[in-house]
Design a protein around this motif. Structure first.
Motif, PDB file in Angstrom:
ATOM      1  N   SER A 255       0.812  -1.218   0.000  1.00 20.91           N
ATOM      2  CA  SER A 255       0.000   0.000   0.000  1.00 20.91           C
ATOM      3  C   SER A 255       0.846   1.268   0.000  1.00 20.91           C
ATOM      4  O   SER A 255       0.406   2.320  -0.462  1.00 20.91           O
ATOM      5  N   GLY A 256       2.065   1.181   0.564  1.00 21.71           N
ATOM      6  CA  GLY A 256       2.900   2.373   0.684  1.00 21.71           C
ATOM      7  C   GLY A 256       2.435   3.325   1.759  1.00 21.71           C
ATOM      8  O   GLY A 256       2.757   4.517   1.719  1.00 21.71           O
ATOM      9  N   ASN A 257       1.704   2.817   2.761  1.00 19.94           N
ATOM     10  CA  ASN A 257       1.164   3.675   3.826  1.00 19.94           C
ATOM     11  C   ASN A 257       2.264   4.007   4.831  1.00 19.94           C
ATOM     12  O   ASN A 257       2.670   3.167   5.637  1.00 19.94           O
ATOM     13  N   VAL A 258       2.726   5.250   4.813  1.00 22.40           N
ATOM     14  CA  VAL A 258       3.853   5.671   5.640  1.00 22.40           C
ATOM     15  C   VAL A 258       3.495   5.671   7.130  1.00 22.40           C
ATOM     16  O   VAL A 258       4.306   5.264   7.969  1.00 22.40           O
TER      17      VAL A 258
ATOM     18  N   GLU B 283       8.185  -0.803 -16.189  1.00 24.85           N
ATOM     19  CA  GLU B 283       6.936  -0.065 -16.102  1.00 24.85           C
ATOM     20  C   GLU B 283       5.972  -0.742 -15.119  1.00 24.85           C
ATOM     21  O   GLU B 283       6.050  -1.926 -14.862  1.00 24.85           O
ATOM     22  N   ASP B 284       5.059   0.037 -14.593  1.00 22.32           N
ATOM     23  CA  ASP B 284       3.980  -0.484 -13.749  1.00 22.32           C
ATOM     24  C   ASP B 284       4.511  -1.226 -12.533  1.00 22.32           C
ATOM     25  O   ASP B 284       3.934  -2.198 -12.075  1.00 22.32           O
ATOM     26  N   PHE B 285       5.634  -0.772 -12.005  1.00 24.95           N
ATOM     27  CA  PHE B 285       6.271  -1.475 -10.883  1.00 24.95           C
ATOM     28  C   PHE B 285       5.415  -1.406  -9.629  1.00 24.95           C
ATOM     29  O   PHE B 285       5.338  -2.353  -8.861  1.00 24.95           O
ATOM     30  N   ARG B 286       4.751  -0.259  -9.418  1.00 29.30           N
ATOM     31  CA  ARG B 286       4.006  -0.089  -8.169  1.00 29.30           C
ATOM     32  C   ARG B 286       2.826  -1.055  -8.060  1.00 29.30           C
ATOM     33  O   ARG B 286       2.505  -1.548  -6.987  1.00 29.30           O
TER      34      ARG B 286
END
Length: 387
Positions: free
Chosen positions: A150-153, A208-211
């Motif tokens: 999610s990348g939620n810091v 590309e589209d790594f995330r």
């Protein structure tokens, strides 16, 4: 001496994708690769062997041990007749979150609390990662994996605070330096969570589209191990790989292709006690090919061999009779790369024993202690300047 060529055919087994915890029946993801001389002729027709058992193709899970046992002698003759070699990779899905977390907080480029030696020297990095692994519970793996995707810091910061408490209270007292480095690394991450987490979600150049996929599904994690094994085979036999054919059933074909291109030109020589050496290589062709088992006898052969190996290793089955002879034939011609918690712990324990038993003079010991003190002083100074 000029290189001759071989071809490699890759099959995979075990549900893949980013759900690392859903399939309790298949905790490991495997790849199996059969390596053969270019344009070799088979002593038996694989399709006729399948038809003799009422099947269109040879697939281990469809044949089962009984049919494989009846076919085993001819399969052995094929393997020996073409002098086939094998390379396997075994990836523990739940180990991926642990190592992603360890990589996030130990990378000295991003974390000012970690010294250059502790991350760049393979043994030191793995020793710290093994300590983290010992304290990383099932719930920790699930929580961090969700944060990672999610990348939620904010959630990452909270996770680090909880993990700091665990390290503070439970870390072995006989490793004060390791505890100090880990606590400093975690504390720095709590103060700068965006730096550590953002780094884990950036794209490699040309990808590309790594995330969205993170390039972290088990089959993509296994690419570097697979190529490393093939590279070693090529060097040992003075051959280059003319073709690499992957079973087309993979749901991540385009991403496998991109990861292959990312790693194909690189060879990493990694003695655990030294810095890794990265070299260029022209061992591999420009791109992967994708093929179906229906059109490739080699993909069918490696499917059967991989299925047998999984029965023995993952399911702890004893394979008797001619099927057992077939498996023994495969194992004698095989190499394997592991990515798992148990392998990490065993690897670190083994090299720790080697280092502990190595002869060292008093002068060498004094010099080493001085260097360690200097490196620790540099680490702390860097940490103070970037706090």
């Amino acid at each position: 001496m000029p290189h001759s060529h071989f071809e490699a055919y890759i099959d995979e087994s075990g549900n893949t994708g980013l759900d690392l915890f859903g399939d309790k029946e298949q905790p490991f993801f495997w790849t199996g690769t059969i390596v053969v001389e270019e344009k070799i002729s088979l002593p038996y027709d694989v399709y006729e062997l399948a038809q003799s058992e009422g099947k269109k193709e040879l697939h281990g899970n469809e044949l089962g041990l009984g049919r494989i046992d009846r076919l085993a002698d001819r399969l052995i003759q094929i393997i020996e007749g073409i002098d086939a070699r094998f390379h396997f990779t075994r990836t523990e899905k739940k180990h991926i979150p642990t190592m992603r977390f360890a990589d996030a907080i130990l990378d000295n480029v991003n974390n000012a609390a970690v010294g250059h030696m502790h991350y760049q020297v393979t043994f030191l990095r793995k020793a710290l990662a093994a300590r983290i692994d010992a304290f990383f519970s099932e719930q920790d793996k699930i929580e961090f994996w969700n944060i990672h995707l999610s990348g939620n810091v904010n959630e990452f910061q909270q996770f680090l605070r909880k993990f700091r408490t665990k390290i503070s209270t439970r870390y072995p007292s006989n490793d004060r330096r390791g505890k100090s480095i880990l606590l400093d690394a975690i504390e720095w991450g709590i103060r700068h969570p965006d730096v550590l987490l953002t780094e884990r979600t950036q794209r490699p150049e040309g990808v590309e589209d790594f995330r969205s996929l993170q390039y972290e599904s088990p089959n993509l994690v296994s690419v570097s191990m697979l190529l490393s094994g093939l590279h070693n085979l090529g060097e040992n036999h003075n051959k280059k790989v003319k073709r690499i054919v992957h079973d087309e059933q993979s749901e991540f074909g385009q991403y496998l292709q991109q990861m292959y291109r990312y790693f194909k030109g690189v060879k990493i020589r990694d003695d655990l006690q030294l810095f890794p050496i990265v070299e260029g290589t022209d061992m591999f062709p420009d791109a992967l090919e994708f093929g179906s088992s229906s059109s490739s006898p080699y993909l069918q052969l490696v499917d059967v061999c991989l299925w047998l190996l999984k029965q023995k290793v993952d399911l702890k089955k004893e394979i008797y009779g001619r099927a057992g002879e077939l498996l023994d034939t495969v194992i004698k011609r095989s190499s394997i790369n592991h990515f798992s918690s148990s392998f990490l712990q065993a690897e670190v324990q083994y090299f720790t024993q080697l280092l502990m038993n190595a002869p060292i003079s008093e002068a060498q010991l004094i010099k080493a202690q001085k260097q360690i003190a200097e490196l620790e002083e540099q680490r702390k100074k860097r940490l103070e300047n970037n706090w």
